[in-house]
Design an enzyme around this catalytic site. Structure first.
Site, PDB file in Angstrom:
ATOM      1  N   LYS A  22       0.841  -1.204   0.000  1.00 53.34           N
ATOM      2  CA  LYS A  22       0.000   0.000   0.000  1.00 53.34           C
ATOM      3  C   LYS A  22       0.875   1.251   0.000  1.00 53.34           C
ATOM      4  O   LYS A  22       0.637   2.192  -0.756  1.00 53.34           O
ATOM      5  CB  LYS A  22      -0.890  -0.004   1.249  1.00 53.34           C
ATOM      6  N   ASN A  23       1.903   1.249   0.852  1.00 55.81           N
ATOM      7  CA  ASN A  23       2.701   2.459   1.020  1.00 55.81           C
ATOM      8  C   ASN A  23       3.631   2.746  -0.156  1.00 55.81           C
ATOM      9  O   ASN A  23       4.225   3.814  -0.230  1.00 55.81           O
ATOM     10  CB  ASN A  23       3.499   2.408   2.326  1.00 55.81           C
ATOM     11  N   ARG A  93      -4.408  10.957   4.675  1.00 52.54           N
ATOM     12  CA  ARG A  93      -3.371  11.975   4.816  1.00 52.54           C
ATOM     13  C   ARG A  93      -2.402  11.964   3.641  1.00 52.54           C
ATOM     14  O   ARG A  93      -1.864  12.996   3.260  1.00 52.54           O
ATOM     15  CB  ARG A  93      -2.566  11.729   6.083  1.00 52.54           C
ATOM     16  N   CYS A 117      -3.921  12.398  13.615  1.00 56.06           N
ATOM     17  CA  CYS A 117      -4.729  11.180  13.624  1.00 56.06           C
ATOM     18  C   CYS A 117      -4.481  10.471  14.936  1.00 56.06           C
ATOM     19  O   CYS A 117      -3.766  10.990  15.795  1.00 56.06           O
ATOM     20  CB  CYS A 117      -4.427  10.305  12.411  1.00 56.06           C
ATOM     21  N   ARG A 122       1.318  14.512  13.430  1.00 54.09           N
ATOM     22  CA  ARG A 122       1.695  14.343  12.026  1.00 54.09           C
ATOM     23  C   ARG A 122       1.691  15.647  11.216  1.00 54.09           C
ATOM     24  O   ARG A 122       0.929  15.798  10.255  1.00 54.09           O
ATOM     25  CB  ARG A 122       0.816  13.277  11.375  1.00 54.09           C
ATOM     26  N   PRO A 123       2.558  16.571  11.584  1.00 54.05           N
ATOM     27  CA  PRO A 123       2.667  17.805  10.795  1.00 54.05           C
ATOM     28  C   PRO A 123       3.302  17.526   9.432  1.00 54.05           C
ATOM     29  O   PRO A 123       3.810  16.430   9.187  1.00 54.05           O
ATOM     30  CB  PRO A 123       3.601  18.683  11.640  1.00 54.05           C
ATOM     31  N   ASP A 125       5.537  19.926   8.079  1.00 53.37           N
ATOM     32  CA  ASP A 125       6.528  20.996   7.943  1.00 53.37           C
ATOM     33  C   ASP A 125       7.741  20.586   7.092  1.00 53.37           C
ATOM     34  O   ASP A 125       8.318  21.414   6.385  1.00 53.37           O
ATOM     35  CB  ASP A 125       7.000  21.451   9.330  1.00 53.37           C
ATOM     36  N   ASP A 305       5.350   0.468  12.088  1.00 57.58           N
ATOM     37  CA  ASP A 305       4.097  -0.171  11.687  1.00 57.58           C
ATOM     38  C   ASP A 305       3.992  -1.612  12.206  1.00 57.58           C
ATOM     39  O   ASP A 305       2.923  -2.216  12.112  1.00 57.58           O
ATOM     40  CB  ASP A 305       3.957  -0.167  10.155  1.00 57.58           C
ATOM     41  N   ARG A 397      -7.855  -0.850   5.917  1.00 53.09           N
ATOM     42  CA  ARG A 397      -7.032   0.175   5.244  1.00 53.09           C
ATOM     43  C   ARG A 397      -5.698  -0.389   4.795  1.00 53.09           C
ATOM     44  O   ARG A 397      -5.072   0.148   3.889  1.00 53.09           O
ATOM     45  CB  ARG A 397      -6.713   1.324   6.209  1.00 53.09           C
TER      46      ARG A 397
HETATM   47  C1  UD1 Z   1       4.637   6.606   6.316  1.00 59.60           C
HETATM   48  C2  UD1 Z   1       3.758   5.387   6.203  1.00 59.60           C
HETATM   49  C3  UD1 Z   1       3.302   4.919   7.585  1.00 59.60           C
HETATM   50  C4  UD1 Z   1       4.503   4.729   8.504  1.00 59.60           C
HETATM   51  C5  UD1 Z   1       5.392   5.958   8.505  1.00 59.60           C
HETATM   52  C6  UD1 Z   1       6.677   5.763   9.289  1.00 59.60           C
HETATM   53  C7  UD1 Z   1       2.688   5.790   4.054  1.00 59.60           C
HETATM   54  C8  UD1 Z   1       1.447   6.109   3.308  1.00 59.60           C
HETATM   55  N1  UD1 Z   1       2.592   5.743   5.386  1.00 59.60           N
HETATM   56  O1  UD1 Z   1       3.853   7.651   6.870  1.00 59.60           O
HETATM   57  O2  UD1 Z   1       2.609   3.677   7.429  1.00 59.60           O
HETATM   58  O3  UD1 Z   1       4.045   4.496   9.833  1.00 59.60           O
HETATM   59  O4  UD1 Z   1       5.751   6.300   7.153  1.00 59.60           O
HETATM   60  O5  UD1 Z   1       7.364   4.645   8.835  1.00 59.60           O
HETATM   61  O6  UD1 Z   1       3.732   5.536   3.474  1.00 59.60           O
HETATM   62  N2  UD1 Z   1       6.864  14.334  10.622  1.00 59.60           N
HETATM   63  C9  UD1 Z   1       6.995  15.669  10.929  1.00 59.60           C
HETATM   64  N3  UD1 Z   1       6.922  16.585   9.904  1.00 59.60           N
HETATM   65  C10 UD1 Z   1       6.738  16.219   8.596  1.00 59.60           C
HETATM   66  C11 UD1 Z   1       6.588  14.840   8.300  1.00 59.60           C
HETATM   67  C12 UD1 Z   1       6.660  13.917   9.323  1.00 59.60           C
HETATM   68  O7  UD1 Z   1       7.180  16.026  12.089  1.00 59.60           O
HETATM   69  O8  UD1 Z   1       6.684  17.093   7.735  1.00 59.60           O
HETATM   70  C13 UD1 Z   1       6.900  13.320  11.705  1.00 59.60           C
HETATM   71  C14 UD1 Z   1       5.553  12.588  11.841  1.00 59.60           C
HETATM   72  O9  UD1 Z   1       4.663  13.325  12.635  1.00 59.60           O
HETATM   73  C15 UD1 Z   1       5.978  11.287  12.471  1.00 59.60           C
HETATM   74  C16 UD1 Z   1       7.354  11.030  11.850  1.00 59.60           C
HETATM   75  O10 UD1 Z   1       7.816  12.293  11.366  1.00 59.60           O
HETATM   76  O11 UD1 Z   1       6.083  11.398  13.871  1.00 59.60           O
HETATM   77  C17 UD1 Z   1       7.349  10.021  10.705  1.00 59.60           C
HETATM   78  O12 UD1 Z   1       6.490  10.468   9.677  1.00 59.60           O
HETATM   79  P1  UD1 Z   1       6.692  10.095   8.144  1.00 59.60           P
HETATM   80  O13 UD1 Z   1       7.942   9.310   7.974  1.00 59.60           O
HETATM   81  O14 UD1 Z   1       6.504  11.313   7.339  1.00 59.60           O
HETATM   82  O15 UD1 Z   1       5.458   9.120   7.933  1.00 59.60           O
HETATM   83  P2  UD1 Z   1       4.348   9.155   6.804  1.00 59.60           P
HETATM   84  O16 UD1 Z   1       4.987   9.417   5.489  1.00 59.60           O
HETATM   85  O17 UD1 Z   1       3.233  10.021   7.233  1.00 59.60           O
END
Ligand code: UD1
Length: 417
Positions: A22-23, A93, A117, A122-123, A125, A305, A397
């Site tokens: 999925k990812n 998201r 969520c 999950r910002p 930035d 995960d 999901r």
């Molecule tokens: C992806 C996966 C999710 C997995 C996660 C971490 C998809 C669709 N989902 O989510 O299943 O749990 O990777 O392996 O691929 N963060 C910030 N700022 C940002 C982006 C992220 O602070 O701009 C923080 C998030 O809040 C979180 C951490 O970084 O605490 C990891 O997030 P990220 O690696 O971005 O995960 P996703 O891409 O959302």
């Protein structure tokens, strides 16, 4: 709303096929926004709600999408819109991944800021800082982010944390931006590698995807491509852990051991026997697991995960286990539900200590999020008696036809409408 009803305590045996990841499918489908030529994405887990939401997202932006089994064909219908609808972003998201391709191609994008969520704030930035470093300007308006840049510029981007989504978003933006963009401290997940392969097929030159430095040489006009999505390592890991908990011998087909090294190492320490070959991993386990502490980390560390599934396994360990979550702030919601089945877990901040018990007992329970739901399912398969899991839509999901796949290896799992 559907429920799963599980009669636990059945040994698992046989083989089980994993779906495409999925990812990986999500960013690759979204990357079709980078081209006007047709693309075919094969091995997509099209039974998953998030994939259907992605199809709706592409359609709402102006693509024509045809789903045929596990293949998704994406074609142009003329021009694309640069505004992602709120109801779709709210449901998924990962819709923010449309920002990179649209901004790079059209110099403008408007996306609602996704809320937090169940598992954290999950910002986004890191995504936005990356676009700014490529020359985009950002304005906030009524809950939306508007990014504009007449033309993005290639350059060196350093991420403050290796965010999976930000790495993908920036790779896609870079693919349609002429020149060489280097992303430093990039996420190294296998799904990023798969996106890199797809972008290369579109005509961008991508190197280093899967390492901490990704280099993308982009161009204005990208072509169409056909691609087969990599196997879902998280689904595979879930089935391996489920077998360790319920005991038995299961071969997980389609899975790549190289993508699950941290999990396989932990399973071996817990006492499981594991073999693997090209496209399969086999596990056998016939005793209570030994306690094995894990600390989640970006790939190649132990995947966040699979933290909840691992905790479910450790509730049955022959001692105390410490589980630390470092990626998300609030990812222990499964602890309270597992406790309803007799698990002994104490949560304190980002750590949990699990005191293993000899036997769990079935109970009514409720999934709070995707992987928490997987943890309940694993506990239910191992437990004595009947468990019902409500809010199965969370499990749906990320796990395609989970009850059918588990039934094939002897589990008694039924979906009740
Ligand atoms: C992806 C996966 C999710 C997995 C996660 C971490 C998809 C669709 N989902 O989510 O299943 O749990 O990777 O392996 O691929 N963060 C910030 N700022 C940002 C982006 C992220 O602070 O701009 C923080 C998030 O809040 C979180 C951490 O970084 O605490 C990891 O997030 P990220 O690696 O971005 O995960 P996703 O891409 O959302």
């Amino acid at each position: 709303m559907d429920r799963l009803v599980i009669e636990g305590g059945k040994r698992l045996a046989g083989s089980i096929q994993v779906s495409g990841a999925k990812n990986a499918a999500l960013p690759i489908l979204i990357a079709t926004l980078l081209t006007d030529e047709p693309c075919v994405v094969e091995n997509c887990p099209t039974g998953l709600r998030d994939i259907r939401t992605t199809v709706r997202l592409l359609e709402s932006l102006g693509k024509k999408v045809t789903v045929d089994g596990a293949a998704v064909r994406v074609e142009s219908t003329g021009s694309l819109k640069t505004q992602a609808p709120y109801d779709i972003v709210q449901q998924m998201r990962a819709s923010v991944l449309a920002a990179g391709p649209l901004l790079a191609r059209f110099g403008l994008v408007r996306v609602p800021i996704p809320g937090g969520c169940a598992i954290g704030l999950r910002p986004i930035d890191i995504h936005l800082k990356g676009f700014e470093a490529m020359g985009a300007r950002r304005i906030a308006d009524q809950g939306d982010i508007i990014m504009s840049a007449p033309r993005l510029t290639a350059g060196v981007l350093r991420l403050r944390f290796p965010s999976v989504g930000a790495t993908e978003n920036l790779m896609m933006a870079a693919a349609a931006t002429p020149g060489r963009t280097t992303i430093k401290n990039a996420a190294r997940e296998p799904e990023i590698e798969d996106l890199g392969r797809f972008l290369s097929k579109l005509g961008a030159k991508v190197s280093g995807a899967g390492s901490a430095t990704v280099v993308v040489e982009g161009k204005v006009k990208l072509s169409g491509a056909r691609h087969k999505v990599v196997a879902d390592r998280i689904e595979a890991g879930t089935f391996l852990i489920a077998t360790a908990a319920a005991r038995g011998k299961v071969r997980v087909l389609g899975a790549e051991a190289a993508h699950l090294e941290a999990v396989i190492a932990a399973l071996r320490k817990a006492g499981a026997k594991i073999g693997s070959g090209r496209g399969w991993i086999e596990i056998s386990m016939d005793r209570r697991p030994k306690p094995v502490a894990v600390k989640t980390a970006p790939h190649p560390g132990f995947p966040t995960d699979l933290q909840a599934p691992w905790m479910a396994l450790m509730t049955l360990a022959t001692g105390f286990t410490k589980v630390r979550e470092t990626v998300f702030e609030n990812r222990f919601m499964h602890a309270a539900e597992l406790a309803r089945m007799g698990a002994q877990i104490a949560v304190s901040g980002s750590a949990a200590v699990v005191a293993g018990v000899e036997q769990l007992s079935g109970a009514p329970s409720m999934a709070s999020d995707l992987r928490a739901g997987a943890a309940l399912l694993i506990a239910a398969l191992a437990a004595k008696g009947r468990t019902t899991i409500q809010r199965v839509y969370h499990i749906d999901r990320g796990y395609e036809a989970v009850e059918r796949k588990l039934a094939r290896v002897g589990a008694r799992v039924e979906r009740v409408k």
